[in-house]
Scaffold this active site. Structure first.
Site, short mmCIF file in Angstrom:
data_model
loop_
_atom_site.label_atom_id
_atom_site.label_comp_id
_atom_site.label_asym_id
_atom_site.label_seq_id
_atom_site.Cartn_x
_atom_site.Cartn_y
_atom_site.Cartn_z
N ASN A 166 0.81 -1.22 0.00
CA ASN A 166 0.00 0.00 0.00
C ASN A 166 0.84 1.28 0.00
O ASN A 166 0.43 2.30 -0.54
CB ASN A 166 -0.98 0.00 1.18
N GLU A 264 4.44 -3.64 12.42
CA GLU A 264 3.38 -2.65 12.20
C GLU A 264 2.29 -3.38 11.44
O GLU A 264 2.44 -3.70 10.26
CB GLU A 264 3.92 -1.46 11.41
#
Length: 494
Positions: A166, A264
């Site tokens: 992304n 993350e």
């Protein structure tokens, strides 16, 4: 070539000239050891535009061997020289920004404006950590006796970076910039759907003066290239961004080697709007919190937790804005670009269909699309699910697409319960004119970062990371250096 010329050339040919397609190891382009390649698709057209090397454990071994040699050189490089290299890399990135943004847009599906912002932010990241390179000092410790004691901060060694699709450029740079500032070397495995900017940036770093073995890039799949990378005992720290399930797998893979790890992972972040909030700010903030990058952001404001008194007005204004969005190929700079892959488009649609089957009120969107100009590509309509129960999967599960879930509350305690009501704790936004309410909620909400009256406030100077199933460790800010340094205590008897 200007950016307009690059765009015209791509639109006419469906190809990008001089695109790197091999691994980058030891400062050179290296084909896959097994000779295999993979196709890369333009999400805006759903067609392949290039191919790249499909790496395996042999390529990873080659890259880690190179990084080990590079570490010995780079750790001994004076900090001021590291600073100069990173600053020069930032300059080169800006000079090459048109091409990098073009590739980022085509490879990921995001708009050209979003991709350009990512490149500009990545150049700033390089400058930020360049400034830290020569300031990583230890401290003198008073033991109260005749001994002299001090600490030094040393680079951990070879680091591995698993990059998501992304944000292929900014996530890459936010990991390798502090690693390089600390004196570490790196092996990068970009996502298999967005490999190209990592290869381009690795070459750019060498042109900036980085020794050729310090940053290496191996492209390919997670099982074939990512797994052998994180399992290698020569790797001293792994930085991973991705899904919870894959992150858990990475934890298990690094455990036998007791390798350092930054994770993350997912998010289901709330944007909490109180009755006294500025309605215009709530609408604008909630809109871009979920529809930026087609909602494919781990910290997206995917839940609007809103007071009943302003719920209807905000919802109706969001519907109107969503229905007015322009959607299309990222190079035409619409309001929203494509979803990254056909597989992910199917996953988004599956989440919405399950919500529909549960009776959730879908007040906007709720279906896939194609580019209205070409009839091609992987797109999903901006979607709003209204007044959803706290135990519904649309609230609890990360959809990772342009899907906003609205939850309604009546008082502050209920707002907090709803905000903290998922297994994620990455980000949160609070909208209120009452600073006491905002600060009280900021302390009580479980999140790695909280913003007030502007969902995307903050910047690279602030630490970023989550709690609970959103992961652990922090990137960006001064805290982003901690993963790549270890303290050594030295005591001298005098």
């Amino acid at each position: 070539m200007t950016q307009d010329q690059l765009i015209s050339d791509y639109m006419n040919t469906g190809r990008i000239a001089d695109l790197p397609t091999s691994h980058f190891i030891g400062g050179q382009s290296v084909p896959a050891a097994n000779g295999k390649t993979m196709l890369s698709h333009d999400p805006g057209t759903a067609t392949a535009f290039s191919e790249f090397a499909r790496g395996n454990d042999q390529d990873i071994d080659h890259a880690i061997t190179s990084a080990c040699a590079g570490f010995e050189v780079w750790r001994s490089t004076p900090p001021a020289e590291r600073c100069a290299v990173l600053n020069e890399a930032a300059r080169l990135m800006r000079s090459q920004s048109h091409q990098l943004a073009l590739v980022e847009s085509i490879d990921s599906g995001k708009t050209l404006a979003e991709a350009s912002g990512d490149i500009a932010g990545s150049a700033r990241l390089l400058e930020y950590y360049a400034g830290a390179s020569d300031k990583l000092d230890g401290r003198s410790v008073n033991l109260g006796n005749d001994n002299a004691a001090f600490t030094v901060r040393e680079p951990v060694g070879v680091t591995a970076h698993i990059i998501p699709w992304n944000y292929p450029t900014s996530t890459l740079v936010r990991g390798i910039a502090p690693a390089l500032a600390a004196g570490c070397s790196a092996v990068v495995k970009p996502a298999e759907t967005t490999p190209f900017t990592a290869l381009m940036i690795a070459e750019l770093l060498v042109r900036a003066g980085l020794p050729p073995d310090v940053v290496n890039v191996v492209t390919g799949t997670g099982p074939e290239a990512g797994a052998p990378l994180v399992q290698d005992p020569r790797v001293q720290h792994v930085t991973f961004t991705g899904s919870v399930a894959t992150g858990v797998g990475v934890m298990q893979q690094v455990a036998p080697n007791v390798t350092g790890l930054t994770l993350e992972l997912g998010g289901k972040s709330p944007l909490i709007a109180f009755a006294d909030a500025d309605i215009d700010a709530v609408v604008e903030g909630a809109f871009w919190a979920i529809f930026s990058n087609a909602g494919q952001i781990c910290s997206a404001g995917s839940r609007l937790v809103i007071h009943r008194d302003i719920h209807a007005e905000v919802r109706d204004r969001l519907i109107a804005k969503a229905q007015g969005m322009t959607i299309g190929h990222g190079l035409r700079n619409p309001d929203m670009g494509a979803v990254n892959s056909d597989r992910h488009l199917t996953q988004i649609d599956g989440h919405v269909e399950r919500a529909r089957s549960c009776g959730v009120d879908i007040v906007c969107g709720g279906h896939s699309l194609t580019d209205p100009e070409t009839g091609l590509g992987w797109f999903y309509a901006p979607t709003i699910l209204d007044d959803v129960a706290a135990d519904n999967d649309a609230v609890l599960k990360e959809i990772f697409g342009p899907v906003l879930t609205i939850q309604v509350f009546d008082d502050e305690d209920e707002a907090l319960t709803l905000a903290n009501g998922t297994e994620f704790a990455l980000a949160a936004g609070i909208y209120s004119r009452d600073i006491s309410t905002a600060l009280r909620m900021a302390r009580r909400v479980d999140a790695g970062q909280v913003t007030v009256n502007d969902y995307w406030a903050g910047g690279i100077e602030l630490p970023f990371g989550g709690n609970r199933k959103s992961g652990f460790g922090r990137e960006k800010g001064i805290e982003g250096l901690d993963a790549y340094l270890r303290s050594k205590a030295i005591t001298v008897a005098v």
